[in-house]
Design a protein around this motif. Sequence first.
Motif, PDB file in Angstrom:
ATOM      1  N   TYR A  36       0.817  -1.210   0.000  1.00  0.00           N
ATOM      2  CA  TYR A  36       0.000   0.000   0.000  1.00  0.00           C
ATOM      3  C   TYR A  36       0.861   1.274   0.000  1.00  0.00           C
ATOM      4  O   TYR A  36       0.421   2.353   0.401  1.00  0.00           O
ATOM      5  N   LYS A  37       2.080   1.157  -0.481  1.00  0.00           N
ATOM      6  CA  LYS A  37       2.973   2.297  -0.597  1.00  0.00           C
ATOM      7  C   LYS A  37       2.343   3.393  -1.454  1.00  0.00           C
ATOM      8  O   LYS A  37       1.592   3.118  -2.386  1.00  0.00           O
ATOM      9  N   SER A  38       2.666   4.631  -1.151  1.00  0.00           N
ATOM     10  CA  SER A  38       2.127   5.761  -1.897  1.00  0.00           C
ATOM     11  C   SER A  38       2.367   5.623  -3.398  1.00  0.00           C
ATOM     12  O   SER A  38       3.474   5.316  -3.842  1.00  0.00           O
ATOM     13  N   GLN A  39       1.304   5.858  -4.163  1.00  0.00           N
ATOM     14  CA  GLN A  39       1.388   5.815  -5.617  1.00  0.00           C
ATOM     15  C   GLN A  39       1.610   7.200  -6.218  1.00  0.00           C
ATOM     16  O   GLN A  39       1.751   7.334  -7.433  1.00  0.00           O
ATOM     17  N   ASN A  40       1.652   8.211  -5.371  1.00  0.00           N
ATOM     18  CA  ASN A  40       1.841   9.589  -5.837  1.00  0.00           C
ATOM     19  C   ASN A  40       3.264  10.035  -5.519  1.00  0.00           C
ATOM     20  O   ASN A  40       3.631  10.202  -4.354  1.00  0.00           O
ATOM     21  N   ASN A  41       4.047  10.191  -6.547  1.00  0.00           N
ATOM     22  CA  ASN A  41       5.463  10.497  -6.392  1.00  0.00           C
ATOM     23  C   ASN A  41       5.689  11.761  -5.565  1.00  0.00           C
ATOM     24  O   ASN A  41       5.118  12.814  -5.841  1.00  0.00           O
ATOM     25  N   GLY A  42       6.527  11.636  -4.549  1.00  0.00           N
ATOM     26  CA  GLY A  42       6.894  12.775  -3.729  1.00  0.00           C
ATOM     27  C   GLY A  42       5.844  13.196  -2.715  1.00  0.00           C
ATOM     28  O   GLY A  42       5.985  14.235  -2.068  1.00  0.00           O
ATOM     29  N   ILE A  43       4.797  12.391  -2.543  1.00  0.00           N
ATOM     30  CA  ILE A  43       3.739  12.708  -1.580  1.00  0.00           C
ATOM     31  C   ILE A  43       3.495  11.477  -0.722  1.00  0.00           C
ATOM     32  O   ILE A  43       3.432  10.365  -1.234  1.00  0.00           O
ATOM     33  N   MET A  44       3.334  11.686   0.581  1.00  0.00           N
ATOM     34  CA  MET A  44       3.197  10.548   1.493  1.00  0.00           C
ATOM     35  C   MET A  44       2.386  10.925   2.734  1.00  0.00           C
ATOM     36  O   MET A  44       2.480  12.049   3.229  1.00  0.00           O
ATOM     37  N   HIS A  45       1.601   9.978   3.211  1.00  0.00           N
ATOM     38  CA  HIS A  45       0.952  10.142   4.507  1.00  0.00           C
ATOM     39  C   HIS A  45       1.971   9.794   5.591  1.00  0.00           C
ATOM     40  O   HIS A  45       1.921   8.729   6.210  1.00  0.00           O
ATOM     41  N   ALA A  46       2.874  10.735   5.830  1.00  0.00           N
ATOM     42  CA  ALA A  46       3.959  10.508   6.776  1.00  0.00           C
ATOM     43  C   ALA A  46       3.625  10.999   8.180  1.00  0.00           C
ATOM     44  O   ALA A  46       4.460  10.907   9.080  1.00  0.00           O
ATOM     45  N   CYS A  47       2.413  11.515   8.358  1.00  0.00           N
ATOM     46  CA  CYS A  47       2.008  11.974   9.684  1.00  0.00           C
ATOM     47  C   CYS A  47       0.815  11.186  10.213  1.00  0.00           C
ATOM     48  O   CYS A  47       0.326  11.444  11.314  1.00  0.00           O
ATOM     49  N   GLY A  48       0.337  10.240   9.422  1.00  0.00           N
ATOM     50  CA  GLY A  48      -0.741   9.383   9.902  1.00  0.00           C
ATOM     51  C   GLY A  48      -2.135   9.924   9.721  1.00  0.00           C
ATOM     52  O   GLY A  48      -3.089   9.422  10.323  1.00  0.00           O
ATOM     53  N   HIS A  49      -2.304  10.936   8.872  1.00  0.00           N
ATOM     54  CA  HIS A  49      -3.646  11.469   8.665  1.00  0.00           C
ATOM     55  C   HIS A  49      -4.561  10.452   7.986  1.00  0.00           C
ATOM     56  O   HIS A  49      -5.781  10.517   8.142  1.00  0.00           O
ATOM     57  N   ASP A  50      -3.968   9.521   7.258  1.00  0.00           N
ATOM     58  CA  ASP A  50      -4.777   8.426   6.703  1.00  0.00           C
ATOM     59  C   ASP A  50      -5.362   7.584   7.836  1.00  0.00           C
ATOM     60  O   ASP A  50      -6.512   7.125   7.757  1.00  0.00           O
ATOM     61  N   GLY A  51      -4.587   7.402   8.897  1.00  0.00           N
ATOM     62  CA  GLY A  51      -5.077   6.675  10.066  1.00  0.00           C
ATOM     63  C   GLY A  51      -6.156   7.449  10.810  1.00  0.00           C
ATOM     64  O   GLY A  51      -7.172   6.888  11.227  1.00  0.00           O
ATOM     65  N   ASN A  52      -5.948   8.777  10.975  1.00  0.00           N
ATOM     66  CA  ASN A  52      -6.936   9.611  11.651  1.00  0.00           C
ATOM     67  C   ASN A  52      -8.275   9.579  10.909  1.00  0.00           C
ATOM     68  O   ASN A  52      -9.347   9.436  11.519  1.00  0.00           O
ATOM     69  N   THR A  53      -8.203   9.716   9.580  1.00  0.00           N
ATOM     70  CA  THR A  53      -9.416   9.699   8.755  1.00  0.00           C
ATOM     71  C   THR A  53     -10.111   8.350   8.837  1.00  0.00           C
ATOM     72  O   THR A  53     -11.341   8.262   8.935  1.00  0.00           O
ATOM     73  N   THR A  54      -9.331   7.281   8.816  1.00  0.00           N
ATOM     74  CA  THR A  54      -9.903   5.932   8.906  1.00  0.00           C
ATOM     75  C   THR A  54     -10.601   5.722  10.241  1.00  0.00           C
ATOM     76  O   THR A  54     -11.696   5.152  10.307  1.00  0.00           O
ATOM     77  N   ILE A  55      -9.986   6.173  11.316  1.00  0.00           N
ATOM     78  CA  ILE A  55     -10.605   6.047  12.646  1.00  0.00           C
ATOM     79  C   ILE A  55     -11.946   6.771  12.674  1.00  0.00           C
ATOM     80  O   ILE A  55     -12.943   6.238  13.196  1.00  0.00           O
ATOM     81  N   LEU A  56     -12.004   7.968  12.098  1.00  0.00           N
ATOM     82  CA  LEU A  56     -13.253   8.717  12.133  1.00  0.00           C
ATOM     83  C   LEU A  56     -14.324   8.077  11.245  1.00  0.00           C
ATOM     84  O   LEU A  56     -15.509   8.070  11.609  1.00  0.00           O
TER      85      LEU A  56
END
Length: 386
Positions: A86-106
């Motif tokens: 599930y590595k980032s498919q967008n070059n030079g952009i990454m969920h490196a702060c966990g906002h994907d996790g925050n959004t998923t939790i909500l």
Amino acid sequence: MNLFEKLKNIRRILHKNPELSNKEFKTADFVEKNLKDLGIKTYRLCKTGVIGILEGTKKTSDKKRTIALRADLDALPIQEKNNHSYKSQNNGIMHACGHDGNTTILLGTAMILDEQKKEFSGKVQFTFQLDEETAGGSKYMIEEGVLSKNKVDCIIGVHVSPWHKTGKIALKYGAMMAGVDKFVIEIKGLLGHGACPHLSKDSIVASSEFIMSLQTIVSRIINPVEPAVVTVGKIEGGHQYNIIADKVTIVGTVRTFSLKTRELIKKEMIKRLQGICKNYSMTYTFDYQILNSPLINDDCIVNLCLESAKQCYGNKNIELLQNPSMAGEDFAEYLKEIKGAFVYIGTSSNKATSYPWHHEKFDLDEKALVGGAEFLANTAKLFLNK
């Protein structure tokens, strides 16, 4: 499919498709679709902010209240160096702060509460915020009515944390995170040949002296028991090895918890800048921006979260933080308007899930997602039913 599998799949879709601040269009579409699939009413704020409203059906004679739950959507301009599927498919952009996790939790919270509508009265506002990383999203959403439109009484934010083990939750009374300021300074000298420094004005030398002088503001001007940080993060100047630089740009940040300390540091920066530039017969520009306020949790809402955490995590898995962090979080702007609290959900279980925020190998233990969602859902019910 059970809740864990649903949330794992959602989180991996988000992680593979990160978007930068104010460009979270596909992320917002994805979140909105998931809410609508549950039958939850949605609308947009600031183009990429998503609001979902769920009303409980429990009958009560008491006045109904509204609680907002907040997660953030944006990613960072970082090239991911993980090799998972599930590595980032967008070059030079990454969920490196966990906002994907925050959004998923909500989103998981929305799933839980949608099935438990009969257990509470009042409204739950699912608040998916744009642009947290550049510290503007909360202000934009407040201006567009994120708190006023549904008359929000309380707000709770969650953030995944690599500093806490999976199955743990961390709470903090009072000041939790620092106010964040940004400064941009340009020192202007006179271009010249490197062999003839006496005919030029060397902005690099002047800038070096200024940067070193900044290091004594906290250590010699600020009360040693008052938390404060002054950091230069970027220096830009010069042309090539044999040219005296005519200008240097200095960019950095100040972190404080009080208005008095913030103003004192700013005053000292200007004083030193003026003195050094005068000594070197140079000019300067000084731009000082206040990005975030200090994040100050409301004690009553922390008590509510503590009660919920005991029910969801158990006493032994709760950490009450003693010291604030000098990091910033624009959730603080909501807390200037209404009462609320910010909470850390532990997501570390091994080396791979223990890298710090903003690291190119940041990842999280997905087993923590369900616990975070259950905690938020339980907290919302406790607030609305009291």
